[in-house]
Design a protein around this motif. Structure first.
Motif, PDB file in Angstrom:
ATOM      1  N   GLY A  48       0.846  -1.188   0.000  1.00 61.14           N
ATOM      2  CA  GLY A  48       0.000   0.000   0.000  1.00 61.14           C
ATOM      3  C   GLY A  48       0.877   1.231   0.000  1.00 61.14           C
ATOM      4  O   GLY A  48       2.075   1.165   0.258  1.00 61.14           O
ATOM      5  N   GLU A  49       0.270   2.370  -0.283  1.00 61.40           N
ATOM      6  CA  GLU A  49       1.015   3.616  -0.315  1.00 61.40           C
ATOM      7  C   GLU A  49       1.344   4.073   1.102  1.00 61.40           C
ATOM      8  O   GLU A  49       0.865   3.494   2.083  1.00 61.40           O
ATOM      9  N   SER A  50       2.138   5.129   1.219  1.00 63.02           N
ATOM     10  CA  SER A  50       2.449   5.698   2.522  1.00 63.02           C
ATOM     11  C   SER A  50       1.158   6.124   3.218  1.00 63.02           C
ATOM     12  O   SER A  50       0.277   6.724   2.598  1.00 63.02           O
ATOM     13  N   GLY A  51       1.051   5.788   4.496  1.00 61.99           N
ATOM     14  CA  GLY A  51      -0.146   6.128   5.247  1.00 61.99           C
ATOM     15  C   GLY A  51      -1.246   5.097   5.163  1.00 61.99           C
ATOM     16  O   GLY A  51      -2.333   5.300   5.713  1.00 61.99           O
ATOM     17  N   MET A 230      -3.521  -2.840   1.334  1.00 56.28           N
ATOM     18  CA  MET A 230      -4.121  -1.969   2.338  1.00 56.28           C
ATOM     19  C   MET A 230      -4.297  -0.558   1.800  1.00 56.28           C
ATOM     20  O   MET A 230      -3.457  -0.059   1.054  1.00 56.28           O
ATOM     21  N   ARG A 231      -5.387   0.055   2.235  1.00 57.80           N
ATOM     22  CA  ARG A 231      -5.627   1.464   1.916  1.00 57.80           C
ATOM     23  C   ARG A 231      -6.318   2.130   3.103  1.00 57.80           C
ATOM     24  O   ARG A 231      -7.360   1.650   3.570  1.00 57.80           O
ATOM     25  N   VAL A 244      -3.791 -11.663  -7.692  1.00 57.78           N
ATOM     26  CA  VAL A 244      -4.011 -10.250  -7.401  1.00 57.78           C
ATOM     27  C   VAL A 244      -3.317  -9.359  -8.418  1.00 57.78           C
ATOM     28  O   VAL A 244      -3.887  -8.363  -8.895  1.00 57.78           O
ATOM     29  N   LEU A 245      -2.083  -9.706  -8.792  1.00 57.53           N
ATOM     30  CA  LEU A 245      -1.343  -8.846  -9.713  1.00 57.53           C
ATOM     31  C   LEU A 245      -1.847  -8.962 -11.149  1.00 57.53           C
ATOM     32  O   LEU A 245      -1.762  -8.003 -11.913  1.00 57.53           O
ATOM     33  N   GLU A 246      -2.355 -10.119 -11.520  1.00 56.98           N
ATOM     34  CA  GLU A 246      -2.807 -10.308 -12.906  1.00 56.98           C
ATOM     35  C   GLU A 246      -4.299 -10.019 -13.090  1.00 56.98           C
ATOM     36  O   GLU A 246      -4.737  -9.637 -14.180  1.00 56.98           O
ATOM     37  N   PRO A 251     -10.428  -1.330  -7.455  1.00 57.01           N
ATOM     38  CA  PRO A 251      -9.882  -0.198  -8.223  1.00 57.01           C
ATOM     39  C   PRO A 251      -8.567   0.341  -7.653  1.00 57.01           C
ATOM     40  O   PRO A 251      -7.701   0.762  -8.418  1.00 57.01           O
ATOM     41  N   TYR A 252      -8.423   0.329  -6.323  1.00 58.32           N
ATOM     42  CA  TYR A 252      -7.186   0.834  -5.724  1.00 58.32           C
ATOM     43  C   TYR A 252      -5.998  -0.043  -6.124  1.00 58.32           C
ATOM     44  O   TYR A 252      -4.923   0.466  -6.455  1.00 58.32           O
ATOM     45  N   THR A 253      -6.189  -1.352  -6.101  1.00 62.28           N
ATOM     46  CA  THR A 253      -5.117  -2.258  -6.524  1.00 62.28           C
ATOM     47  C   THR A 253      -4.760  -2.021  -7.981  1.00 62.28           C
ATOM     48  O   THR A 253      -3.578  -2.010  -8.343  1.00 62.28           O
ATOM     49  N   ARG A 254      -5.765  -1.802  -8.807  1.00 65.50           N
ATOM     50  CA  ARG A 254      -5.498  -1.555 -10.223  1.00 65.50           C
ATOM     51  C   ARG A 254      -4.722  -0.251 -10.414  1.00 65.50           C
ATOM     52  O   ARG A 254      -3.856  -0.157 -11.283  1.00 65.50           O
ATOM     53  N   ARG A 255      -5.024   0.756  -9.584  1.00 63.17           N
ATOM     54  CA  ARG A 255      -4.268   2.008  -9.672  1.00 63.17           C
ATOM     55  C   ARG A 255      -2.821   1.814  -9.240  1.00 63.17           C
ATOM     56  O   ARG A 255      -1.905   2.395  -9.836  1.00 63.17           O
TER      57      ARG A 255
END
Length: 295
Positions: A48-51, A230-231, A244-246, A251-255
């Motif tokens: 996940g991104e920072s935070g 995580m988001r 998950v990767l394929e 939508p968050y995972t796709r981004r």
């Protein structure tokens, strides 16, 4: 009955915060009652991104912070909360170890590598000097270091070598679970590959389970079996890495996947439109909004 190497149950962490529009109750929830398991000898990535809450989760698991609610179990046994005896803290150290992003800050600058590893063995095991020296030599070889590096201080080592020392020190306690918190993020790509190969070999040889805390999807693809996305303190997707990767469903995972640079990608140059004038004597280079290769 075979228990998971690590089980996180309804883990929640709330921090006090200033009362704002985003935190009207004066509380900030970094992690919302989330759960996941890590199989014995498995490798799970939390991305996940920072935070997003992934490092908070790691700190709760290892015991650096106390959860607001929920439980952490290692091999089916709940890790206690509150004050513990020194003997219990040593036992907990043999359950879970963590390797941080910056190895230099976690190593004693006055302690040689060999002595650093010997100290851990003295703390956790009843060994005589000969047994301890033999185990130190085994750990040094296991992470791909040599005798010269074993006798060096941290400042005499490269970033990749220091990270290998940090891994060896964590493995010296023979933990069931090793948490790697952005452990290769600060390394050059070629050094990253070397360290990841070391980790793959160690996992195969020892059966230790890995929990990777990372934002780097290339790391996930190379060394992990399963992934949790995580988001904002919540798990939004989970499953085997390939699935998950394929075939990302959220939508968050796709981004996240779309943000990974691909072969042939070149960055666009920034324009100076709207910026204040540059003082004389500091001319700007030509700018462009095209995707032409940089000179």
């Amino acid at each position: 009955m075979n228990h998971p190497a690590l089980e996180v149950r309804d883990l929640r962490k709330v921090y006090p915060a200033a009362v704002t529009e985003d935190c009207p109750d004066g509380e900030f929830t970094a992690l919302y009652r989330e759960s996941f398991t890590l199989a014995p000898g498995g490798s799970l990535a939390v991305v996940g991104e920072s935070g997003s809450g992934k490092t908070t989760c790691a700190r709760l698991i290892v015991g650096l912070e106390r959860a607001t609610s929920g439980a952490v179990l290692v091999d089916g046994v709940e890790r206690g909360r509150g004050r513990t005896s020194s003997a219990r803290r040593r036992r907990r150290g043999r359950e879970v170890q963590i390797v941080f992003q910056d190895p230099y800050s976690s190593l004693d600058p006055r302690q040689r590598v060999r002595d650093c590893l010997a100290e851990v063995l003295t703390l956790h095991f009843d060994m005589d000097a000969r047994q301890r020296d033999g185990r130190v030599a085994e750990l040094i070889d296991q992470v791909g270091l040599d005798e010269r590096q074993a006798g060096a201080l941290p400042r005499a080592l490269s970033g990749g070598q220091r990270q290998r020392v940090a891994i060896a020190r964590a493995l010296a306690a023979e933990p069931k679970v090793l948490i790697l918190d952005e452990a290769v993020a600060a390394l050059d790509v070629s050094i990253q590959a070397q360290v990841l190969n070391v980790l793959a070999d160690v996992r195969e040889a020892t059966g230790v389970a890995y929990l990777f805390i990372t934002h780097d999807l290339a790391v996930v693809q190379q060394v992990c079996d399963d992934v949790v996305v995580m988001r904002s303190g919540r798990i939004v997707e989970r499953g085997p890495v390939a699935d998950v990767l394929e075939r990302a469903a959220h939508p968050y995972t796709r981004r996240l996947l779309a943000s990974v640079p691909r072969p042939g990608w070149t960055p666009r140059r920034r324009t100076t439109e709207g910026r204040p004038p540059v003082p004389s004597g500091h001319p700007l280079p030509p700018v462009s909004e095209t995707k032409e290769p940089l000179p």
